[in-house]
Design an enzyme around this catalytic site. Structure first.
Site, PDB file in Angstrom:
ATOM      1  N   CYS A  76      13.237  18.510  51.063  1.00  0.00           N
ATOM      2  CA  CYS A  76      14.516  18.832  51.073  1.00  0.00           C
ATOM      3  C   CYS A  76      15.121  19.776  51.469  1.00  0.00           C
ATOM      4  O   CYS A  76      16.585  20.324  52.236  1.00  0.00           O
ATOM      5  CB  CYS A  76      15.561  17.779  49.892  1.00  0.00           C
ATOM      6  SG  CYS A  76      14.649  18.926  49.253  1.00  0.00           S
ATOM      7  N   GLN A 124      16.473  21.665  49.448  1.00  0.00           N
ATOM      8  CA  GLN A 124      17.435  22.172  48.477  1.00  0.00           C
ATOM      9  C   GLN A 124      17.105  22.953  47.475  1.00  0.00           C
ATOM     10  O   GLN A 124      18.481  24.078  47.341  1.00  0.00           O
ATOM     11  CB  GLN A 124      17.926  20.919  48.094  1.00  0.00           C
ATOM     12  CG  GLN A 124      18.779  19.461  48.783  1.00  0.00           C
ATOM     13  CD  GLN A 124      19.098  18.884  48.478  1.00  0.00           C
ATOM     14  OE1 GLN A 124      18.156  17.611  48.811  1.00  0.00           O
ATOM     15  NE2 GLN A 124      20.261  18.503  47.378  1.00  0.00           N
ATOM     16  N   ARG A 147       0.140  36.695  60.136  1.00  0.00           N
ATOM     17  CA  ARG A 147       0.592  35.480  60.323  1.00  0.00           C
ATOM     18  C   ARG A 147       1.184  35.713  61.074  1.00  0.00           C
ATOM     19  O   ARG A 147       2.777  36.575  61.645  1.00  0.00           O
ATOM     20  CB  ARG A 147       1.462  34.965  59.168  1.00  0.00           C
ATOM     21  CG  ARG A 147       2.131  33.661  59.041  1.00  0.00           C
ATOM     22  CD  ARG A 147       2.827  33.686  58.123  1.00  0.00           C
ATOM     23  NE  ARG A 147       3.559  32.437  58.083  1.00  0.00           N
ATOM     24  CZ  ARG A 147       3.165  31.039  58.231  1.00  0.00           C
ATOM     25  NH1 ARG A 147       1.626  29.770  57.992  1.00  0.00           N
ATOM     26  NH2 ARG A 147       4.024  29.733  57.960  1.00  0.00           N
ATOM     27  N   ARG A 200       4.421  21.502  57.903  1.00  0.00           N
ATOM     28  CA  ARG A 200       4.929  20.117  57.996  1.00  0.00           C
ATOM     29  C   ARG A 200       3.742  19.325  57.072  1.00  0.00           C
ATOM     30  O   ARG A 200       3.387  18.363  58.176  1.00  0.00           O
ATOM     31  CB  ARG A 200       5.772  19.484  59.261  1.00  0.00           C
ATOM     32  CG  ARG A 200       6.905  19.988  59.033  1.00  0.00           C
ATOM     33  CD  ARG A 200       7.813  19.450  57.789  1.00  0.00           C
ATOM     34  NE  ARG A 200       8.508  18.106  57.797  1.00  0.00           N
ATOM     35  CZ  ARG A 200       7.850  16.778  57.026  1.00  0.00           C
ATOM     36  NH1 ARG A 200       7.923  17.439  55.956  1.00  0.00           N
ATOM     37  NH2 ARG A 200       8.208  16.389  56.953  1.00  0.00           N
ATOM     38  N   SER A 244       2.870  31.964  51.386  1.00  0.00           N
ATOM     39  CA  SER A 244       4.004  32.503  50.906  1.00  0.00           C
ATOM     40  C   SER A 244       4.852  31.786  50.751  1.00  0.00           C
ATOM     41  O   SER A 244       5.517  30.926  51.821  1.00  0.00           O
ATOM     42  CB  SER A 244       3.800  33.399  51.748  1.00  0.00           C
ATOM     43  OG  SER A 244       5.093  34.381  51.040  1.00  0.00           O
ATOM     44  N   MET A 245       5.919  32.407  50.283  1.00  0.00           N
ATOM     45  CA  MET A 245       6.975  31.638  49.557  1.00  0.00           C
ATOM     46  C   MET A 245       7.773  32.905  48.797  1.00  0.00           C
ATOM     47  O   MET A 245       7.756  33.144  47.540  1.00  0.00           O
ATOM     48  CB  MET A 245       6.703  30.008  48.630  1.00  0.00           C
ATOM     49  CG  MET A 245       6.456  28.949  49.413  1.00  0.00           C
ATOM     50  SD  MET A 245       6.611  27.540  47.853  1.00  0.00           S
ATOM     51  CE  MET A 245       4.957  28.303  46.687  1.00  0.00           C
ATOM     52  N   CYS A 268      12.418  23.516  42.463  1.00  0.00           N
ATOM     53  CA  CYS A 268      12.193  22.687  43.329  1.00  0.00           C
ATOM     54  C   CYS A 268      12.973  20.985  42.764  1.00  0.00           C
ATOM     55  O   CYS A 268      13.184  20.713  41.745  1.00  0.00           O
ATOM     56  CB  CYS A 268       9.979  22.299  43.143  1.00  0.00           C
ATOM     57  SG  CYS A 268       9.811  20.525  43.957  1.00  0.00           S
ATOM     58  N   ASP A 281      23.851  15.134  43.434  1.00  0.00           N
ATOM     59  CA  ASP A 281      22.762  16.358  43.586  1.00  0.00           C
ATOM     60  C   ASP A 281      21.394  15.634  42.943  1.00  0.00           C
ATOM     61  O   ASP A 281      22.049  16.080  41.383  1.00  0.00           O
ATOM     62  CB  ASP A 281      24.311  16.683  43.194  1.00  0.00           C
ATOM     63  CG  ASP A 281      23.646  19.034  42.856  1.00  0.00           C
ATOM     64  OD1 ASP A 281      22.202  19.067  43.150  1.00  0.00           O
ATOM     65  OD2 ASP A 281      23.799  19.612  43.192  1.00  0.00           O
TER      66      ASP A 281
END
Length: 724
Positions: A386, A388, A257, A337, A57-58, A402, A707
């Site tokens: 990252c 970010q 989950r 990870r 899930s995102m 991404c 950046d």
């Protein structure tokens, strides 16, 4: 004259037909022997799945776009077509008060059902399956200014009236016993809606500190009624939610989950979690997906500094509980990870765990599974951890994308299909921005020529890859190099492009990057003074080091000086520092993670990082900065802020005027300059005079901050505007 194309110009949105899928050069092939387990079929309840990779899930923000769901459909379709065996949506709130913020969808509100039906149909058209994640934020809801469907201010609710640090002063209301029962029914009602929409199943979100997790924990559940007061009563809410959902959708896949460990002192113990698992197993669950930690935990969980596969031990522990129970066939899914299918194979090979859930890696490469199982892992664009453009944006309600794949969650805006008018596209610079532009143009059939002045690709990523914990930054460079070769692009290494080289081009993307800023300081020309590029490429001699500049590059340089290049050593240190059982199963197993620079690791007290003003680590991502600075503090690195003036460099010392105005000598057998960058844009005037269509992107356009998210996004937008 040809006008310079603004790199951040808006590219018109193009509607992508439902049948359009990404171009791929990967041929069909048998599953490689080294991916035999992850590539094998399995069942998830009623679902027959071709491989053991679930897209976790995102939350993307696409869930609430008022576009009929076509952008969300394009996002999910690519990943289903790219081989994800099963997709879990971003969290769908089970009620108005369950929303985590304004960008969370609620079934039955604002056209959400129609949007999700469009997305589900797209996944099915691509041959995939999709589960709806049923979500309740609880006290994690950021409700400032939010209204429910009736125009009333949204409530934040929780087991007990306990706020959390990011709640901006909002204290949640304690749910009454009747409201708890109503919330259980909200989960069941959402599951029934998911079934009506066409979802293949549902996942109950009971991890990462959200409402179901809050009921389980003695930190957040202080009740003394039927829903709290003892471990058994604290577990009851999760049990009743699973029971109600299973009853509501008897023919669908149902998963939950769970947090394998909350990583919150005083919260649920491993024994508490295992006891909950045993209570849930008889209720008809098809799988348990094992997450880790709470959002407010001070233990890093998914940052690049966390060792690969660090949390597999938690999933393995739960798998052992399941296998020893009366319901040993309930599936266990590990997560967190892992970056690619070689990681997944290592986790699954002993068959204790049934599948893996990868989330951010599917942002980095929608074809992650297809490419890997076709024997082309070299083409896989690696997630670098990252955060970010993904997690950092999600927590502030900004659209997710991404860094290494700026098309992610913008597939509708930037469809991948062959160009009707192939052009010669020249890209100057082989750093992350240049590679993003070159790969995108090559995928669409343009004649791409990439020019890189150094003898290697990577630019700032090449430097980052030697930082301990950032070895994965080599992965996207490797993938881009392989894909450019696969698609016939011409790559010039060790060759700085000239205007004459580019005169015949139809489109030039100038992504030539930055150079370290020169420092006008007495002694800056001494032999023991290095730029950060010299330090990271060539290593730093032994002795004390003063780092001038405490931004992101300065912090990375300090980590380079003080941390081991051996990921196994760092994994042991991580486990000791955070007092957690860390698996070393996946540590250091991929060639791209091996450092290439010989360096001397020194005690932290021998390194001083100095900054005039601003925050140390400025420019590091929101969810990673605290981890990076914590590592330096743990190592004993001195961080000196509010420097009034850098006075001079002498052998063995850097003289400064500190915040009090006192002249101080900082020990410095070596001085490393991390004092900013300057744009490398020397071709601009010549290209303008030669009337060559071009755009300047990334650091070459604006060097005030390095950046990479901005740089790769600008590169994609520019190459699409110049070479549609």
């Amino acid at each position: 004259m040809t006008a310079v194309v603004p790199p951040a110009a808006t590219v018109p949105v193009t509607t992508v037909p439902a049948a359009t899928v990404p171009v791929t050069t990967v041929p069909a092939a048998t599953v490689p022997a080294d991916l035999r387990t992850v590539g094998s079929p399995w069942t998830l309840g009623p679902l027959h799945l071709p491989n053991r990779v679930v897209m976790g899930s995102m939350h993307t923000g696409l869930e609430v776009l008022d576009d009929g769901g076509v952008a969300m459909a394009a996002f999910y379709r690519e990943r289903a077509a790219g081989g994800a065996a099963c997709i879990i949506t971003g969290g769908i709130a089970v009620s108005d008060e369950a929303r985590g913020g304004p960008d969370f969808a609620v079934f039955g509100v604002g056209g959400a059902d129609e949007r999700f039906r469009t997305a589900v149909d797209a996944v099915h058209d691509a041959g995939g399956t999709v589960l709806a994640q049923l979500f309740h934020a609880g006290r994690y809801a950021l409700v400032g200014g939010l209204q429910d469907r009736h125009g009333r201010p949204q409530r934040a609710v929780a087991p007990s009236a306990l706020p959390w640090a990011a709640a901006r002063g909002v204290v949640p209301e304690e749910l009454t016993a009747d409201e708890v029962r109503r919330t259980v029914e909200d989960f069941a009602a959402a599951a029934r809606t998911a079934a009506a929409i066409g979802f293949d199943g549902v996942e109950i979100m009971a991890s990462e500190g959200y409402l179901v997790n809050q009921f389980q924990s003695p930190l957040t559940n202080l009740r003394d009624d039927e829903w709290g007061g003892t471990p058994e009563k604290r577990r009851r809410f999760a049990v009743e939610v699973v029971r109600a959902v299973r009853t509501a959708v008897p023919d669908l896949a149902v998963t939950i989950r769970l947090s394998g460990a909350d990583l919150m002192p005083g919260s649920s113990s491993d024994a508490d979690v295992d006891a909950l698992v045993l209570e849930l197993l008889p209720l008809g669950l098809d799988a348990i997906s094992v997450g880790i930690g709470w959002h407010e935990s001070r233990t890093p969980t998914i940052q690049a500094a966390v060792p690969h596969g660090a949390w597999i031990e938690q999933a393995a522990r739960i798998a052992d509980v399941v296998r020893a129970s009366d319901h040993p066939h309930v599936r266990v899914i590990a997560s967190n990870r892992m970056t690619d299918l070689r990681d997944a194979e290592a986790v699954l090979a002993d068959r204790r765990i049934d599948a893996v859930a990868l989330a951010r890696p599917f942002l980095a490469d929608a074809q992650l599974v297809e490419r890997s199982l076709a024997g082309r892992p070299d083409l896989v664009n690696t997630c670098i951890g990252c955060n970010q453009a993904c997690l950092d944006r999600s927590v502030v309600g900004a659209p997710v994308s991404c860094l290494v794949n700026p098309r992610a969650a913008r597939e509708l805006q930037f469809p991948l299909r062959p160009s009707s008018e192939p052009k010669r596209v020249d890209v100057v610079g082989g750093g992350p921005a240049g590679l993003a532009a070159a790969v995108d143009a090559a995928r669409r059939g343009h004649d791409v020529r990439l020019w890189e002045a150094s003898d290697v690709l990577g630019g700032q990523f090449g430097l980052a890859a030697v930082i301990p914990g950032k070895e994965d930054y080599a992965g996207p460079v490797q993938a881009a190099r392989a894909e450019l070769a696969e698609r016939g692009a011409t790559v010039h290494l060790g060759r700085a492009a000239t205007v004459d080289d580019l005169t015949g081009s139809d489109a030039v993307v100038l992504a030539s990057g930055v150079v370290p800023r020169e420092v006008a300081l007495p002694g800056a020309d001494l032999s023991h003074v290095l730029t950060y590029e010299q330090a990271l490429r060539e290593g730093v001699p032994e002795g004390s080091v003063a780092v001038i500049g405490g931004g992101g590059i300065g912090v990375d340089t300090a980590a380079f000086l003080t941390e081991s290049s051996d990921e196994a050593v760092r994994a042991v240190e991580f486990a000791a520092r955070w007092d957690v059982p860390v698996s070393t199963e996946l540590v250091g197993d991929l060639p791209q993670r091996q450092p290439t620079v010989h360096r001397t690791v020194r005690p932290g007290h021998m390194v001083t990082v100095l900054r005039r003003n601003g925050k140390f680590g400025q420019g590091v991502g929101l969810t990673s900065r605290w981890v990076a600075l914590g590592r330096l503090r743990d190592a004993g690195v001195r961080m000196v802020g509010d420097v009034q003036e850098y006075l001079r460099i002498e052998p063995g010392a850097l003289w400064i005027r500190d915040g009090s105005g006192t002249e101080v000598a900082v020990p410095a057998d070596v001085v490393v300059l991390c004092a900013g960058q300057e744009a490398r844009d020397d071709l601009v005037a010549g290209l303008r005079s030669a009337d060559v269509p071009f755009a300047v992107v990334g650091g070459a356009r604006d060097a005030r901050a390095v950046d990479a998210v901005r740089a790769t996004s600008e590169a994609l937008e520019a190459v699409r505007a110049l070479a549609p």
